[in-house]
Design a protein around this motif. Structure first.
Motif, PDB file in Angstrom:
ATOM      1  N   LEU A 175      82.015  49.167  61.243  1.00  0.00           N
ATOM      2  CA  LEU A 175      81.590  48.707  60.397  1.00  0.00           C
ATOM      3  C   LEU A 175      80.961  47.094  60.545  1.00  0.00           C
ATOM      4  O   LEU A 175      79.690  46.776  60.127  1.00  0.00           O
ATOM      5  CB  LEU A 175      82.045  48.917  58.955  1.00  0.00           C
ATOM      6  N   ALA A 176      81.827  46.517  61.205  1.00  0.00           N
ATOM      7  CA  ALA A 176      81.692  45.152  61.533  1.00  0.00           C
ATOM      8  C   ALA A 176      80.339  45.037  62.414  1.00  0.00           C
ATOM      9  O   ALA A 176      79.574  44.326  62.363  1.00  0.00           O
ATOM     10  CB  ALA A 176      82.685  44.429  61.952  1.00  0.00           C
ATOM     11  N   LEU A 177      80.354  45.734  63.426  1.00  0.00           N
ATOM     12  CA  LEU A 177      79.191  45.838  64.243  1.00  0.00           C
ATOM     13  C   LEU A 177      78.048  46.266  63.664  1.00  0.00           C
ATOM     14  O   LEU A 177      76.922  45.602  63.924  1.00  0.00           O
ATOM     15  CB  LEU A 177      79.477  46.611  65.464  1.00  0.00           C
ATOM     16  N   LEU A 178      78.144  47.092  62.744  1.00  0.00           N
ATOM     17  CA  LEU A 178      76.758  47.563  61.875  1.00  0.00           C
ATOM     18  C   LEU A 178      76.289  46.691  61.186  1.00  0.00           C
ATOM     19  O   LEU A 178      75.043  46.232  61.193  1.00  0.00           O
ATOM     20  CB  LEU A 178      77.247  48.710  61.182  1.00  0.00           C
ATOM     21  N   ALA A 179      77.137  45.772  60.610  1.00  0.00           N
ATOM     22  CA  ALA A 179      77.022  44.538  59.788  1.00  0.00           C
ATOM     23  C   ALA A 179      76.028  43.595  60.300  1.00  0.00           C
ATOM     24  O   ALA A 179      76.723  43.049  61.097  1.00  0.00           O
ATOM     25  CB  ALA A 179      78.096  44.386  58.860  1.00  0.00           C
ATOM     26  N   GLU A 180      75.016  43.298  59.716  1.00  0.00           N
ATOM     27  CA  GLU A 180      74.324  42.102  60.371  1.00  0.00           C
ATOM     28  C   GLU A 180      75.037  40.857  59.750  1.00  0.00           C
ATOM     29  O   GLU A 180      75.560  41.084  58.737  1.00  0.00           O
ATOM     30  CB  GLU A 180      72.799  42.144  60.230  1.00  0.00           C
ATOM     31  N   ASP A 181      74.667  39.614  60.099  1.00  0.00           N
ATOM     32  CA  ASP A 181      75.277  38.362  59.696  1.00  0.00           C
ATOM     33  C   ASP A 181      74.313  38.006  58.175  1.00  0.00           C
ATOM     34  O   ASP A 181      73.524  37.375  58.263  1.00  0.00           O
ATOM     35  CB  ASP A 181      75.160  37.321  60.435  1.00  0.00           C
ATOM     36  N   ASN A 182      74.629  39.006  57.316  1.00  0.00           N
ATOM     37  CA  ASN A 182      73.856  39.015  55.945  1.00  0.00           C
ATOM     38  C   ASN A 182      74.592  38.000  55.094  1.00  0.00           C
ATOM     39  O   ASN A 182      74.067  38.082  53.850  1.00  0.00           O
ATOM     40  CB  ASN A 182      73.537  40.097  55.366  1.00  0.00           C
ATOM     41  N   ASP A 183      75.489  37.290  55.286  1.00  0.00           N
ATOM     42  CA  ASP A 183      76.262  36.439  54.358  1.00  0.00           C
ATOM     43  C   ASP A 183      75.556  35.640  53.767  1.00  0.00           C
ATOM     44  O   ASP A 183      75.684  35.345  52.647  1.00  0.00           O
ATOM     45  CB  ASP A 183      77.324  35.681  55.303  1.00  0.00           C
ATOM     46  N   ASP A 184      74.396  34.981  54.125  1.00  0.00           N
ATOM     47  CA  ASP A 184      73.475  34.054  53.222  1.00  0.00           C
ATOM     48  C   ASP A 184      72.473  34.671  52.820  1.00  0.00           C
ATOM     49  O   ASP A 184      71.471  33.967  52.141  1.00  0.00           O
ATOM     50  CB  ASP A 184      73.051  32.961  54.136  1.00  0.00           C
ATOM     51  N   VAL A 185      72.258  36.107  52.781  1.00  0.00           N
ATOM     52  CA  VAL A 185      71.062  36.854  52.466  1.00  0.00           C
ATOM     53  C   VAL A 185      71.628  37.465  51.247  1.00  0.00           C
ATOM     54  O   VAL A 185      72.672  38.113  51.098  1.00  0.00           O
ATOM     55  CB  VAL A 185      70.768  37.971  53.403  1.00  0.00           C
ATOM     56  N   SER A 186      70.805  37.399  50.318  1.00  0.00           N
ATOM     57  CA  SER A 186      70.726  38.094  48.863  1.00  0.00           C
ATOM     58  C   SER A 186      70.669  39.590  49.095  1.00  0.00           C
ATOM     59  O   SER A 186      69.836  39.935  49.701  1.00  0.00           O
ATOM     60  CB  SER A 186      69.882  37.490  47.835  1.00  0.00           C
ATOM     61  N   PRO A 187      71.737  40.199  48.369  1.00  0.00           N
ATOM     62  CA  PRO A 187      71.570  41.958  48.663  1.00  0.00           C
ATOM     63  C   PRO A 187      70.181  42.174  47.878  1.00  0.00           C
ATOM     64  O   PRO A 187      69.746  41.614  47.047  1.00  0.00           O
ATOM     65  CB  PRO A 187      72.816  42.228  47.757  1.00  0.00           C
ATOM     66  N   PRO A 188      69.794  43.358  48.462  1.00  0.00           N
ATOM     67  CA  PRO A 188      68.311  44.055  47.730  1.00  0.00           C
ATOM     68  C   PRO A 188      68.581  44.446  46.537  1.00  0.00           C
ATOM     69  O   PRO A 188      67.578  44.304  45.527  1.00  0.00           O
ATOM     70  CB  PRO A 188      68.060  45.059  48.718  1.00  0.00           C
ATOM     71  N   GLU A 189      70.030  44.707  45.821  1.00  0.00           N
ATOM     72  CA  GLU A 189      70.253  45.064  44.571  1.00  0.00           C
ATOM     73  C   GLU A 189      71.471  44.921  44.223  1.00  0.00           C
ATOM     74  O   GLU A 189      72.416  44.566  45.269  1.00  0.00           O
ATOM     75  CB  GLU A 189      69.789  46.463  44.424  1.00  0.00           C
ATOM     76  N   ASN A 190      71.871  44.724  42.961  1.00  0.00           N
ATOM     77  CA  ASN A 190      73.046  44.380  42.441  1.00  0.00           C
ATOM     78  C   ASN A 190      74.009  45.837  42.780  1.00  0.00           C
ATOM     79  O   ASN A 190      73.631  46.697  42.655  1.00  0.00           O
ATOM     80  CB  ASN A 190      73.059  44.419  40.826  1.00  0.00           C
ATOM     81  N   PHE A 191      75.306  45.466  43.616  1.00  0.00           N
ATOM     82  CA  PHE A 191      76.004  46.434  43.863  1.00  0.00           C
ATOM     83  C   PHE A 191      76.600  47.555  42.677  1.00  0.00           C
ATOM     84  O   PHE A 191      76.653  48.463  42.945  1.00  0.00           O
ATOM     85  CB  PHE A 191      77.253  45.889  44.616  1.00  0.00           C
ATOM     86  N   ARG A 192      76.545  46.778  41.396  1.00  0.00           N
ATOM     87  CA  ARG A 192      76.949  47.611  40.262  1.00  0.00           C
ATOM     88  C   ARG A 192      75.636  48.743  39.826  1.00  0.00           C
ATOM     89  O   ARG A 192      75.937  49.520  39.172  1.00  0.00           O
ATOM     90  CB  ARG A 192      77.066  46.791  38.936  1.00  0.00           C
ATOM     91  N   CYS A 193      74.704  48.627  40.425  1.00  0.00           N
ATOM     92  CA  CYS A 193      73.744  49.552  40.304  1.00  0.00           C
ATOM     93  C   CYS A 193      73.630  50.646  41.137  1.00  0.00           C
ATOM     94  O   CYS A 193      72.737  51.498  41.111  1.00  0.00           O
ATOM     95  CB  CYS A 193      72.313  48.755  40.182  1.00  0.00           C
ATOM     96  N   LEU A 194      74.421  50.325  42.315  1.00  0.00           N
ATOM     97  CA  LEU A 194      74.504  51.462  43.277  1.00  0.00           C
ATOM     98  C   LEU A 194      75.383  52.772  42.866  1.00  0.00           C
ATOM     99  O   LEU A 194      76.229  52.465  42.240  1.00  0.00           O
ATOM    100  CB  LEU A 194      74.776  50.955  44.627  1.00  0.00           C
ATOM    101  N   SER A 195      74.679  53.907  43.093  1.00  0.00           N
ATOM    102  CA  SER A 195      75.487  55.238  42.901  1.00  0.00           C
ATOM    103  C   SER A 195      76.710  55.163  43.637  1.00  0.00           C
ATOM    104  O   SER A 195      76.623  54.883  44.824  1.00  0.00           O
ATOM    105  CB  SER A 195      74.495  56.532  42.943  1.00  0.00           C
TER     106      SER A 195
END
Length: 173
Positions: free
Chosen positions: A11-31
């Motif tokens: 998962l760490a390899l899959l994850a880009e360095d998105n630390d400074d990027v805002s997520p596309p949606e609020n995680f609370r809205c994800l199913s």
């Protein structure tokens, strides 16, 4: 322990360095339960690396990262297993799949109304599963996620196992 570490590394390899990027949606809205789009999409999900050193920006950032990693850890095997199944089904050589079990001849028989909600009695062809030791098997245990499709995953219905009667499973169809 090792499987968990390997998954975290993957998962760490899959994850880009998105630390400074805002997520596309609020995680609370994800199913929590995967959607058809989650499973059939060709796009990589938005996830960020787990911080092993340094601090998260705030509690919201921490919860977002952990929820998305846990969700991907849960959904990735299903997504990859279905993709592998569809690729192999074109060649008519299914064989053993790494992350999923495929059950043929599945039929939804009738609804059962309980105090916990509506359940559905399911029947499947277990004639090729004679060697499975159901009393020790983790297949179809309570809470297992089922992904039902009758059209090569053009449409998907998700369900969970609510009851597993060993005496009924042992009966060969």
């Amino acid at each position: 322990m090792y499987v968990f570490v390997i998954k975290q590394i993957f998962l760490a390899l899959l994850a880009e360095d998105n630390d400074d990027v805002s997520p596309p949606e609020n995680f609370r809205c994800l199913s929590i339960v995967p959607t058809q789009e989650d499973i059939l999409t060709g796009e990589r999900p938005f996830i960020r690396k787990n911080k092993v050193s340094g601090a998260y920006k705030d509690a919201e950032h921490y919860l977002d990262v952990q929820f998305r990693l846990l969700r991907e850890d849960f959904q990735r095997p299903l997504r990859e297993g279905i993709t592998e199944f569809l690729e192999r089904s074109c060649s008519h050589k299914i064989g053993a799949l790494q992350d999923i079990h495929v059950y043929n001849g599945v039929r939804l028989l009738y609804p059962i109304f309980t105090s916990h909600g509506i359940r559905c009695k399911v029947e499947f062809d277990n004639s090729k599963l004679k060697k499975v030791r159901w009393e020790n098997s983790k297949r179809l245990i309570f809470g297992s996620l089922l992904c039902l499709s009758s059209d090569h995953f053009e449409n998907i219905v998700f369900a969970t196992v609510a009851n597993r009667e060993l005496s009924e499973i042992r009966r060969v169809s």
